[in-house]
Structure formats: C-alpha cells, structure tokens
Design a protein around this motif. Structure first.
Motif, PDB file in Angstrom:
ATOM      1  N   VAL A   1     -20.066   6.398  34.004  1.00 60.74           N
ATOM      2  CA  VAL A   1     -21.346   6.777  34.599  1.00 60.74           C
ATOM      3  C   VAL A   1     -21.259   8.201  35.132  1.00 60.74           C
ATOM      4  CG1 VAL A   1     -22.065   4.426  35.193  1.00 60.74           C
ATOM      5  CG2 VAL A   1     -20.664   5.742  36.791  1.00 60.74           C
ATOM      6  N   PRO A   2     -22.378   8.920  35.197  1.00 57.47           N
ATOM      7  CA  PRO A   2     -22.360  10.265  35.781  1.00 57.47           C
ATOM      8  C   PRO A   2     -22.430  10.251  37.303  1.00 57.47           C
ATOM      9  CG  PRO A   2     -24.535   9.781  34.910  1.00 57.47           C
ATOM     10  CD  PRO A   2     -23.664   8.613  34.536  1.00 57.47           C
ATOM     11  N   VAL A   3     -22.977   9.152  37.878  1.00 55.42           N
ATOM     12  CA  VAL A   3     -23.194   9.083  39.318  1.00 55.42           C
ATOM     13  C   VAL A   3     -22.857   7.678  39.818  1.00 55.42           C
ATOM     14  CG1 VAL A   3     -24.898   9.263  41.180  1.00 55.42           C
ATOM     15  CG2 VAL A   3     -25.035  10.806  39.227  1.00 55.42           C
ATOM     16  N   ALA A   4     -22.186   7.599  40.947  1.00 53.83           N
ATOM     17  CA  ALA A   4     -21.981   6.327  41.637  1.00 53.83           C
ATOM     18  C   ALA A   4     -23.130   6.144  42.611  1.00 53.83           C
ATOM     19  CB  ALA A   4     -20.650   6.336  42.365  1.00 53.83           C
ATOM     20  N   ASN A   5     -23.978   5.163  42.370  1.00 56.24           N
ATOM     21  CA  ASN A   5     -25.165   4.994  43.203  1.00 56.24           C
ATOM     22  C   ASN A   5     -25.515   3.538  43.489  1.00 56.24           C
ATOM     23  OD1 ASN A   5     -26.036   4.256  40.687  1.00 56.24           O
ATOM     24  ND2 ASN A   5     -27.540   5.917  40.462  1.00 56.24           N
ATOM     25  N   ARG A   6     -24.620   2.616  43.187  1.00 56.15           N
ATOM     26  CA  ARG A   6     -24.852   1.203  43.482  1.00 56.15           C
ATOM     27  C   ARG A   6     -24.182   0.883  44.824  1.00 56.15           C
ATOM     28  NH1 ARG A   6     -24.240   1.687  38.002  1.00 56.15           N
ATOM     29  NH2 ARG A   6     -25.708   0.513  36.699  1.00 56.15           N
ATOM     30  N   SER A   7     -24.995   0.618  45.828  1.00 52.72           N
ATOM     31  CA  SER A   7     -24.455   0.366  47.157  1.00 52.72           C
ATOM     32  C   SER A   7     -23.497  -0.811  47.128  1.00 52.72           C
ATOM     33  CB  SER A   7     -25.594   0.088  48.139  1.00 52.72           C
ATOM     34  OG  SER A   7     -25.091  -0.188  49.418  1.00 52.72           O
ATOM     35  N   CYS A   8     -22.297  -0.602  47.633  1.00 60.29           N
ATOM     36  CA  CYS A   8     -21.212  -1.584  47.679  1.00 60.29           C
ATOM     37  C   CYS A   8     -20.632  -1.893  46.306  1.00 60.29           C
ATOM     38  CB  CYS A   8     -21.647  -2.877  48.370  1.00 60.29           C
ATOM     39  SG  CYS A   8     -22.023  -2.654  50.129  1.00 60.29           S
ATOM     40  N   GLY A   9     -21.087  -1.181  45.280  1.00 57.91           N
ATOM     41  CA  GLY A   9     -20.482  -1.337  43.963  1.00 57.91           C
ATOM     42  C   GLY A   9     -19.080  -0.734  43.925  1.00 57.91           C
ATOM     43  N   ILE A  10     -18.254  -1.230  43.013  1.00 56.41           N
ATOM     44  CA  ILE A  10     -16.877  -0.763  42.876  1.00 56.41           C
ATOM     45  C   ILE A  10     -16.796   0.254  41.739  1.00 56.41           C
ATOM     46  CG2 ILE A  10     -14.477  -1.424  42.480  1.00 56.41           C
ATOM     47  CD1 ILE A  10     -15.610  -2.432  45.101  1.00 56.41           C
ATOM     48  N   TYR A  11     -16.177   1.400  42.034  1.00 60.39           N
ATOM     49  CA  TYR A  11     -16.048   2.472  41.048  1.00 60.39           C
ATOM     50  C   TYR A  11     -14.586   2.905  40.973  1.00 60.39           C
ATOM     51  CZ  TYR A  11     -21.126   2.897  41.041  1.00 60.39           C
ATOM     52  OH  TYR A  11     -22.471   2.649  40.915  1.00 60.39           O
ATOM     53  N   ARG A  12     -14.225   3.407  39.792  1.00 66.94           N
ATOM     54  CA  ARG A  12     -12.884   3.946  39.573  1.00 66.94           C
ATOM     55  C   ARG A  12     -13.013   5.373  39.078  1.00 66.94           C
ATOM     56  NH1 ARG A  12     -10.282   0.651  35.237  1.00 66.94           N
ATOM     57  NH2 ARG A  12     -11.431   2.074  33.863  1.00 66.94           N
ATOM     58  N   PHE A  13     -12.120   6.237  39.551  1.00 69.20           N
ATOM     59  CA  PHE A  13     -12.107   7.596  39.023  1.00 69.20           C
ATOM     60  C   PHE A  13     -10.707   8.172  39.158  1.00 69.20           C
ATOM     61  CE2 PHE A  13     -13.356   7.919  43.469  1.00 69.20           C
ATOM     62  CZ  PHE A  13     -12.577   8.950  43.966  1.00 69.20           C
ATOM     63  N   SER A  14     -10.418   9.137  38.330  1.00 69.33           N
ATOM     64  CA  SER A  14      -9.137   9.819  38.405  1.00 69.33           C
ATOM     65  C   SER A  14      -9.298  11.094  39.223  1.00 69.33           C
ATOM     66  CB  SER A  14      -8.602  10.138  37.004  1.00 69.33           C
ATOM     67  OG  SER A  14      -9.546  10.905  36.271  1.00 69.33           O
ATOM     68  N   VAL A  15      -8.174  11.575  39.743  1.00 70.90           N
ATOM     69  CA  VAL A  15      -8.171  12.742  40.608  1.00 70.90           C
ATOM     70  C   VAL A  15      -8.047  13.994  39.760  1.00 70.90           C
ATOM     71  CG1 VAL A  15      -6.911  13.955  42.410  1.00 70.90           C
ATOM     72  CG2 VAL A  15      -7.213  11.478  42.544  1.00 70.90           C
ATOM     73  N   GLY A  16      -8.980  14.921  39.957  1.00 75.05           N
ATOM     74  CA  GLY A  16      -8.960  16.163  39.202  1.00 75.05           C
ATOM     75  C   GLY A  16      -7.932  17.144  39.725  1.00 75.05           C
ATOM     76  N   ALA A  17      -7.876  18.284  39.105  1.00 73.55           N
ATOM     77  CA  ALA A  17      -6.853  19.282  39.441  1.00 73.55           C
ATOM     78  C   ALA A  17      -7.141  20.007  40.736  1.00 73.55           C
ATOM     79  CB  ALA A  17      -6.730  20.306  38.306  1.00 73.55           C
ATOM     80  N   GLY A  18      -8.387  20.029  41.174  1.00 73.17           N
ATOM     81  CA  GLY A  18      -8.745  20.806  42.364  1.00 73.17           C
ATOM     82  C   GLY A  18      -8.426  20.081  43.649  1.00 73.17           C
ATOM     83  N   VAL A  19      -7.149  19.818  43.888  1.00 74.51           N
ATOM     84  CA  VAL A  19      -6.730  19.049  45.048  1.00 74.51           C
ATOM     85  C   VAL A  19      -6.069  19.960  46.056  1.00 74.51           C
ATOM     86  CG1 VAL A  19      -5.247  17.190  45.839  1.00 74.51           C
ATOM     87  CG2 VAL A  19      -6.422  16.982  43.651  1.00 74.51           C
ATOM     88  N   GLY A  20      -6.371  19.778  47.322  1.00 78.66           N
ATOM     89  CA  GLY A  20      -5.708  20.575  48.350  1.00 78.66           C
ATOM     90  C   GLY A  20      -5.877  19.933  49.692  1.00 78.66           C
ATOM     91  N   ALA A  21      -5.163  20.424  50.673  1.00 79.67           N
ATOM     92  CA  ALA A  21      -5.265  19.912  52.028  1.00 79.67           C
ATOM     93  C   ALA A  21      -5.929  20.953  52.906  1.00 79.67           C
ATOM     94  CB  ALA A  21      -3.877  19.578  52.573  1.00 79.67           C
ATOM     95  N   CYS A  22      -6.721  20.493  53.868  1.00 81.63           N
ATOM     96  CA  CYS A  22      -7.362  21.414  54.797  1.00 81.63           C
ATOM     97  C   CYS A  22      -7.188  20.881  56.204  1.00 81.63           C
ATOM     98  CB  CYS A  22      -8.846  21.588  54.467  1.00 81.63           C
ATOM     99  SG  CYS A  22      -9.783  20.060  54.394  1.00 81.63           S
ATOM    100  N   ALA A  23      -7.055  21.778  57.155  1.00 82.49           N
ATOM    101  CA  ALA A  23      -6.792  21.359  58.533  1.00 82.49           C
ATOM    102  C   ALA A  23      -8.023  20.776  59.182  1.00 82.49           C
ATOM    103  CB  ALA A  23      -6.276  22.535  59.350  1.00 82.49           C
ATOM    104  N   GLY A  24      -9.190  21.291  58.843  1.00 77.44           N
ATOM    105  CA  GLY A  24     -10.396  20.821  59.506  1.00 77.44           C
ATOM    106  C   GLY A  24     -11.599  20.889  58.594  1.00 77.44           C
ATOM    107  N   PHE A  25     -12.763  20.994  59.210  1.00 74.67           N
ATOM    108  CA  PHE A  25     -14.020  20.903  58.477  1.00 74.67           C
ATOM    109  C   PHE A  25     -14.893  22.071  58.905  1.00 74.67           C
ATOM    110  CE2 PHE A  25     -18.267  19.270  57.690  1.00 74.67           C
ATOM    111  CZ  PHE A  25     -18.119  18.598  56.505  1.00 74.67           C
ATOM    112  N   ASP A  26     -15.273  22.948  57.990  1.00 74.14           N
ATOM    113  CA  ASP A  26     -16.041  24.145  58.341  1.00 74.14           C
ATOM    114  C   ASP A  26     -17.422  23.778  58.863  1.00 74.14           C
ATOM    115  OD1 ASP A  26     -13.967  25.709  57.472  1.00 74.14           O
ATOM    116  OD2 ASP A  26     -14.757  25.896  55.435  1.00 74.14           O
ATOM    117  N   ASP A  27     -17.817  24.400  59.923  1.00 71.96           N
ATOM    118  CA  ASP A  27     -19.127  24.154  60.516  1.00 71.96           C
ATOM    119  C   ASP A  27     -20.147  25.097  59.903  1.00 71.96           C
ATOM    120  OD1 ASP A  27     -21.113  23.275  62.113  1.00 71.96           O
ATOM    121  OD2 ASP A  27     -20.416  24.246  63.943  1.00 71.96           O
TER     122      ASP A  27
END
Length: 442
Positions: free
Chosen positions: A366-392
């Motif tokens: 599917v292109p979009v996960a939009n079924r409330s409480c539905g179960i979805y599977r996806f793989s992790v893409g290459a754009g992975v990183g860690a961030c200390a916080g959340f920009d305001d």
C-alpha cells in the motif's frame, strides 16, 4: 493498562491510578477492581510502585463500601492509597494498615501543622496544595517530620480552583468535580450580560470572542527539577490519566532523562511534541498564569504507530497504525533511555486480519497506512540517524510519578543504545506534523 505499561517502560518509579470507584477522574478508562492485581504485577515486576486514588469528596453513603474496597486493594498488593478525606483515611488505616497513606492535594495541605496532623494519623506522604510556591514548600519542609515525604505536581493540566476543589461544574451542570465528574467549565468561553439589558452580550476581551478567563495553563517544570529538589520535594507527579499512552511515554521519558542527568535542552522539545495547552509553572514562582485567548491544544508531532515487533536482522518493523503515514515518509522512534532515532518507511505493506473465509490473507502493498489499529509491515530505509531532540519549528491528566534518582533501565535499552536505529516492541512512532485544535479563538 496501556498507559500503565507506557509509564513503567519509560521510567516512572510509581504509577497512580484509580479503580472504578472513588477516583477523581470518573470519565477516564479506569481499572476494574479485579484488574488491579494484574496492574500491580506488571508494575512490581519492573520495580515500580502502585498508588491508588480514593480522593473524591466522600459522602455518608460511600462509607459502607470502603472497608471491603480497601481490603481488596490491600490483597492486590497496592503500595499506597491517595486519600483526601479524613473519614476514608481512618477506615483505610484500620482495615489496611500495611498500605501507605498519601494525602491527596484535595486536602489542600499548605502548612507544617496540617502535615503533622496527617502524620499523626498515619500518613507517610503529603501531596502539597497546588497553590504553594517553592518558598512555601521549603518552609513547610523545615518544620515537618523528617520522615514524611512531600510530593508535588510537576506537569500536566491545572485547575483554577483551590487544589481542584471546584463548585462551578456542580452549579452549572449538576455534575460535581469533587465527585469525579467535572465538565471543565473553567475551559468554556464567557461573555457578560447586564441585568437590565437581557440578550445583549458584552465581551470581556476587546476582540469580541469572549474570554477563557478561568482557563489555566498546563504546568511544565522540566527546567526546574533542581529547584523542586532543593525545596524538599521527594516525588514529582505527572498528571495524565485522561491522556493516551503516547503522551504518558513522551512526558515520563523526558522527566526521567533529565532527572538522571540529561540536559534539559535535549528533552524540553519532547514536551512540545505532545498535545498540550500553553505551558506555565503554576504557583511555584508566584501567581499562576491563565490562558485567556482560547481553550485549545497544540502539538509538534503526531503519534502514528505502536511498534509490535522489530527484526534487527531483516531491518523490518511491524506496527499498529494510530494515524496515517506513508511510503517514503520519515518517522521518529520514541524509545526509553536512548536518543530519538529516525527511519524512512520502505515497502509499506498492510497485513490483513485473518477471517473465517480467508484464514491466511496475503500481505497487501500500500502507499499509505490509514486503517486505524490495522497492522502494517515496512522495512527501514537508508536515511537512518539519531537526534538528541526535536526542533521547535512551529512554535505556538494512569498518571505517573518519577522521583529524583536513577531507575533501572529496560532490559533491551543497552542493546539498542549501541544501534540507535531500530525500535523494540512497546516503542512509539511519530511524524513531525504540527496540529492545533481549539473550540474557539485563534
């Protein structure tokens, strides 16, 4: 139970909750009495205590049920009762002396003599009146029994009434806030009507929309935990029994991290990520501020999924959908005691529930996960990183408790801290999606 699990997993030292009677949040998804033993077992397995509220204004008709109620909670293994009524406290000490007695903020304890009286009746902790400043608390601490603890609210919704003892809801709607049925009329918009000109409404504010004149700001004391500690506060309370598990996890995690030594700047943005009213610091530094412009909430992030499983080898996540997210979208992972990580959704697939006609349904890309409480599977893409916080970037009530000092880390936290990319079951996924909701106003 979902909120309790989140509070435990993300670092609370204790949780406070209500059963289906005698609690101040009658509209919350409270625990049935028969479910309390399971809640205690979950908490105690993680070294977390359970405090049960019985803090409504008790009436004569309530007294007959209290002895068996307290005995049942004692048998379930709860650690403390939070009580604001002298009669209920006397019954609790008589029939369940093993269980600690904590004095609710509903009792409005604001001086050392009141604390001493409660101590003489067997109380080991007082949740101080919300109207107390830090200086007031420090002075009370100096003259209290040394082994009596002080607890103070540090985060969450505030009430304009004295320690929550309000008559407005009862007067306007017949539903008593002191009995757990508050309709929150302090959040409503008001205008003036002059007695001799009925039907003509005059704005209290010049903009003509009326004013939310009694609407209190939410409390946020994350930046002042050292000041609370210095004043003699032993335990900080996070209000949130009418909140979702994502809120509980986010807020508890922020306070846990800062209590354990993380910089405030790293986790203050986490409190902007969840749904909240404008923040203030209550009465701790002077008179509390109201939010007269509108009764609204805003958040910098949207909770989109709960992690069900994560496979490190295949780098695949299975998650339960809470709000829509899409193929190629970047999600942030909220995990306990590790930095926020980001993953990009790839190969998004819906996993339909089995049915009688199709017991083994095929996965559906599917292109979009939009079924409330539905179960979805996806793989992790290459754009992975860690961030200390959340920009305001877009500025604008299972309660949990965390006390100063380190709590034991989750069993999987150390493993994932070295990875910084994949979540574990019980973690939350969110997207940066600003949202504001209001009944009226800007």
């Amino acid at each position: 139970m979902e909120q309790l699990r989140a509070a435990v997993r993300f670092g609370a030292d204790a949780v406070y909750l209500a059963s289906d009677r005698f609690g101040m949040r009658a509209r919350a998804a409270n625990f049935a009495l028969e479910d309390i033993p399971a809640a205690v077992e979950i908490a105690h397995a993680a070294g977390v205590k359970v405090h049960v509220t019985a803090n409504i204004l008790m009436e004569q008709g309530d007294l007959a049920a209290l002895p068996d109620y307290f005995r049942a909670l004692d048998a379930a293994g709860v650690d403390a009762f939070i009580i604001g009524d002298l009669g209920a406290a006397a019954i609790a000490r008589r029939v369940a002396p093993r269980v600690a007695l904590h004095v609710s903020t509903q009792a409005s304890v604001a001086n050392s003599e009141a604390a001493r009286v409660w101590y003489s009746l067997g109380a080991s902790r007082v949740v101080c009146a919300r109207e107390m400043s830090l200086d007031d608390i420090a002075r009370m601490r100096e003259d209290m029994p040394a082994d009596m603890e002080i607890e103070a609210f540090a985060h969450g919704a505030m009430c304009m009434a004295v320690s929550g003892r309000c008559l407005i809801s009862s007067y306007l709607t017949g539903r008593s806030g002191n009995r757990g049925h508050c309709t929150q009329p302090c959040r409503w918009s008001y205008t003036l009507e002059e007695e001799k000109r009925p039907g003509e409404h005059f704005p209290i504010e010049e903009d003509g929309r009326g004013t939310f004149i009694m609407n209190a700001k939410d409390m946020n004391m994350l930046a002042h935990l050292d000041a609370l500690r210095a004043a003699g506060v032993d335990s900080i309370k996070i209000e949130g029994r009418n909140k979702k598990a994502f809120y509980v996890a986010s807020v508890v995690n922020a306070y846990r991290q800062v209590l354990d030594g993380a910089p405030v700047a790293d986790f203050a943005p986490e409190l902007e990520a969840v749904s909240h009213r404008p923040y203030g610091t209550g009465f701790f530094f002077g008179e509390a501020e109201q939010a007269p412009n509108y009764d609204g909430y805003e958040q910098q992030a949207m909770h989109v999924a709960d992690v069900v499983t994560a496979d490190l080898e295949t780098r695949t996540i299975v998650a339960r959908c809470r709000n829509r997210f899409a193929e190629g979208e970047e999600l942030e992972i909220l995990s306990p005691r590790v930095p926020i990580s980001r993953v990009v959704v790839r190969n998004l697939t819906w996993l339909p529930d089995p049915t009688e006609s199709d017991p083994d349904p095929a996965p559906v890309p599917v292109p979009v996960a939009n079924r409330s409480c539905g179960i979805y599977r996806f793989s992790v893409g290459a754009g992975v990183g860690a961030c200390a916080g959340f920009d305001d970037e877009a500025s604008a009530d299972v309660g949990a408790e965390a006390v100063a000092g380190a709590a034991a880390a989750g069993a999987d936290a150390g493993t994932r801290a070295g990875i910084g990319t994949l979540p574990a079951a019980g973690d939350f996924l969110r997207v940066r999606r600003f949202r504001r909701s209001a009944r009226s106003g800007a």
